[in-house]
Design an enzyme around this catalytic site. Structure first.
Site, PDB file in Angstrom:
ATOM      1  N   LYS A 109      40.385  21.821  31.684  1.00 41.74           N
ATOM      2  CA  LYS A 109      40.727  20.795  33.013  1.00 41.74           C
ATOM      3  C   LYS A 109      40.283  21.620  34.415  1.00 41.74           C
ATOM      4  CE  LYS A 109      44.711  18.842  35.510  1.00 41.74           C
ATOM      5  NZ  LYS A 109      46.431  18.588  35.688  1.00 41.74           N
ATOM      6  N   SER A 117      48.508  14.197  35.509  1.00 39.53           N
ATOM      7  CA  SER A 117      46.883  14.749  35.834  1.00 39.53           C
ATOM      8  C   SER A 117      45.767  14.904  35.346  1.00 39.53           C
ATOM      9  CB  SER A 117      47.166  15.144  36.779  1.00 39.53           C
ATOM     10  OG  SER A 117      47.179  16.670  36.615  1.00 39.53           O
ATOM     11  N   SER A 165      52.251  16.965  33.673  1.00 41.94           N
ATOM     12  CA  SER A 165      50.949  16.589  33.701  1.00 41.94           C
ATOM     13  C   SER A 165      50.436  16.957  32.407  1.00 41.94           C
ATOM     14  CB  SER A 165      50.002  17.087  35.000  1.00 41.94           C
ATOM     15  OG  SER A 165      50.131  16.158  35.690  1.00 41.94           O
TER      16      SER A 165
HETATM   17  N1  GLN Z   1      52.909  13.335  38.432  1.00 42.78           N
HETATM   18  C1  GLN Z   1      52.965  13.997  38.906  1.00 42.78           C
HETATM   19  C2  GLN Z   1      52.613  14.591  40.401  1.00 42.78           C
HETATM   20  O1  GLN Z   1      52.097  13.152  40.669  1.00 42.78           O
HETATM   21  C3  GLN Z   1      52.478  15.036  37.927  1.00 42.78           C
HETATM   22  C4  GLN Z   1      52.425  16.565  39.023  1.00 42.78           C
HETATM   23  C5  GLN Z   1      51.951  17.407  38.236  1.00 42.78           C
HETATM   24  O2  GLN Z   1      52.375  17.735  36.947  1.00 42.78           O
HETATM   25  N2  GLN Z   1      50.520  18.078  37.889  1.00 42.78           N
HETATM   26  O3  GLN Z   1      52.742  15.341  41.182  1.00 42.78           O
END
Ligand code: GLN
Length: 509
Positions: free
Chosen positions: A67, A142, A166
């Protein structure tokens, strides 16, 4: 030893990449293959844990993806942000170095929601990524690029990060395994921080066996990250005979009804499950029962407050962590500015997307002097309550005498997200509904517990994923459960999938 991609794999990956756009940078030439120089780990013994030959065969000589918020020396490190579009990392994250030490090779960096903020990868400032099962839908987020690359068979595994879901949510949207380890089980050295007390590096892979092998390689105390730790005495072994994980265990089920009850009168009611997710949960329940597990229904009233607590804490931490992106220390510098403040304002205004700006504003708002008690400290109290609630069900720390309560169950089965992969057009989920839907995943981050999502079925051409959450450092047992499930119900692949590296990986317990 470095991985040499075959022409066939390169052609295959390029074909997929034009359809799904999973990578912010794809490098087959191998010029970065030995990119383990630069800033090195101080403890070499910890850098390369002894893996069994079977575990090693699931990692060594294979390509993997990372990532784009995890550092890989000489590769881009955009964090999905325009502000860092040209930034290259001078060093590699501990987790990356550990995989390279096992003979795996990074072939690229994957697209993501900017700084990890989002659930669709649509908040990336770099590009769009499509779901390999249906190009008109999002891959989740994400870590959407990592999930899409694994689902398409471009790589057998990828690293992601999970702050509020995420890793698990894109894994569920793309039909792969997604492990969010216990907080601190994997070093965060080299992970660009979003919300430090909630997040960690996680794994997306094609099978439970490979997820376990990658976790075995990257976990453990790292002198470069003081919050990292080895598993405590008494934790289930990662490789061993955890009988509870093989059919004798008790699995608590957080049913759709229990969640609906917890959500009653709350703004989070938009997180109601769609019918395909409801039936996926029932199917997983039936199948675990058929494998011999005992299933019991559980409730978690504090669940109702998870999302507000998560967004308060995450935004507060993000507003502090992102202060370094000012066009001076990091980030693109504007061509001209009248003074220091003007320079910082211009750099941040041009570089950050709307969601990031929103969260920085929210974070500074909840941390304002005189208001901390009303928002931030209240969220921390909710967090403690949620942690206690899970400890009452699962048991506390394995080696702490003061937490010596008898666990009522070995794991909790719950949905990952209320919908399957959603559309990016007008039928898309609103930004508010996407946040409300984090209820199923962000509770594990608030409590610091491990959770693994895995594919259960395919409905209407889209994967349905469920997750198992466990006691801190119970990854070995959770992966046993997923492995038992996968042995009986092999995971699906999107049309056009081909695994170039080998046939189905051997299952190891
Ligand atoms: N949907 C969560 C957010 O927007 C996911 C965040 C994550 O795990 N990086 O904060």
């Amino acid at each position: 030893m470095s991985y040499k991609p075959t022409e066939k794999l390169i052609t295959y990956c390029k074909k997929w990449e034009t359809k799904i756009g999973a990578f912010t940078e794809l490098q087959f030439a191998g010029e970065h293959a030995s990119a383990s120089g630069g800033l090195q780990l101080t403890s070499l013994s910890n850098n390369k844990p002894e893996l069994s030959s079977q575990a090693k065969s699931l990692i060594a000589n294979l390509p993997f993806a990372v990532k784009d918020n995890i550092a890989v020396k000489d590769f881009l490190l955009t964090c999905g942000s325009k502000l860092l579009a040209d930034f290259r990392s001078p060093y590699s994250a501990t987790a990356v170095q550990k995989l390279q030490a096992q003979g795996a090779t990074v072939i690229g960096k994957t697209n993501m929601d900017e700084f990890g903020m989002g659930s669709s990868t649509g908040n990336s400032g770099i590009q769009k990524t499509n779901n390999p099962w249906d190009y008109s839908r999002v891959p989740g987020g994400s870590s959407g690029g990592s999930a899409a690359a694994v689902a398409a068979g471009m790589v057998p595994f990828a690293l992601g990060s999970d702050t509020g879901g995420s890793v698990r949510q894109p894994a569920a949207f793309c039909g792969v395994v997604g492990l969010k380890p216990t907080y601190g089980a994997v070093s965060r050295f080299g992970l660009a921080a979003y919300a430090s007390s909630l997040e960690g590096i996680g794994i997306l892979a094609d099978s439970a066996a490979r997820t376990r092998a990658v976790f075995a390689a990257i976990r453990g105390k790292d002198p470069m990250d003081d919050t990292s730790s080895d598993p405590p005495d008494g934790a289930p072994p990662l490789y061993g005979n955890n009988t509870a994980g093989h059919g004798t265990g008790i699995i608590g089920v957080l049913s759709a009804e229990a969640v609906a009850k917890a959500l009653a009168d709350s703004a989070a009611e938009t997180a109601e499950l769609e019918p395909e997710i409801r039936s996926g949960l029932l199917l997983a329940k039936e199948r675990f029962a058929a494998l011999g597990f005992k299933l019991v229904d559980v409730t978690m009233p504090a669940l109702k407050y998870c999302v507000p607590a998560y967004y308060t804490i995450a935004a507060a931490e993000a507003s502090a962590n992102l202060a370094r992106f000012d066009g001076i220390r990091y980030g693109k510098r504007p061509d001209c500015a009248d003074n220091h403040n003007d320079l910082v304002n211009k750099a941040r205004d041009a570089g950050f997307g709307d969601e990031v700006k929103l969260r920085i504003l929210l974070g500074t708002f909840v941390l304002r002097s005189g208001f901390q008690d009303r928002y931030y400290l209240r969220a921390q109290r909710i967090r403690a309550e949620i942690k206690n609630g899970f400890e009452a069900l699962l048991g506390g720390s394995y080696n702490a005498a003061q937490h010596n309560c008898t666990p009522r169950m070995d794991a909790i089965l719950l949905p990952v997200f209320p919908t399957r992969a959603f559309d990016r057009g007008p039928a898309s989920l609103s930004p508010f509904a996407q946040k409300a839907a984090d209820i199923y995943t962000c509770c594990a981050n608030l409590a610091g517990l491990p959770a693994v999502s895995f594919p259960v079925s395919v409905e209407g051409g889209l994967p349905v994923g469920m997750q198992l959450m466990g006691r801190a450092f119970s990854e070995g047992m959770l992966l046993d459960m997923v492995d038992s499930y996968e042995s009986a119900h092999p995971f699906p692949h999107p049309p056009g999938f081909k695994a170039f590296w080998n046939s189905a990986p051997e299952r190891i317990r």
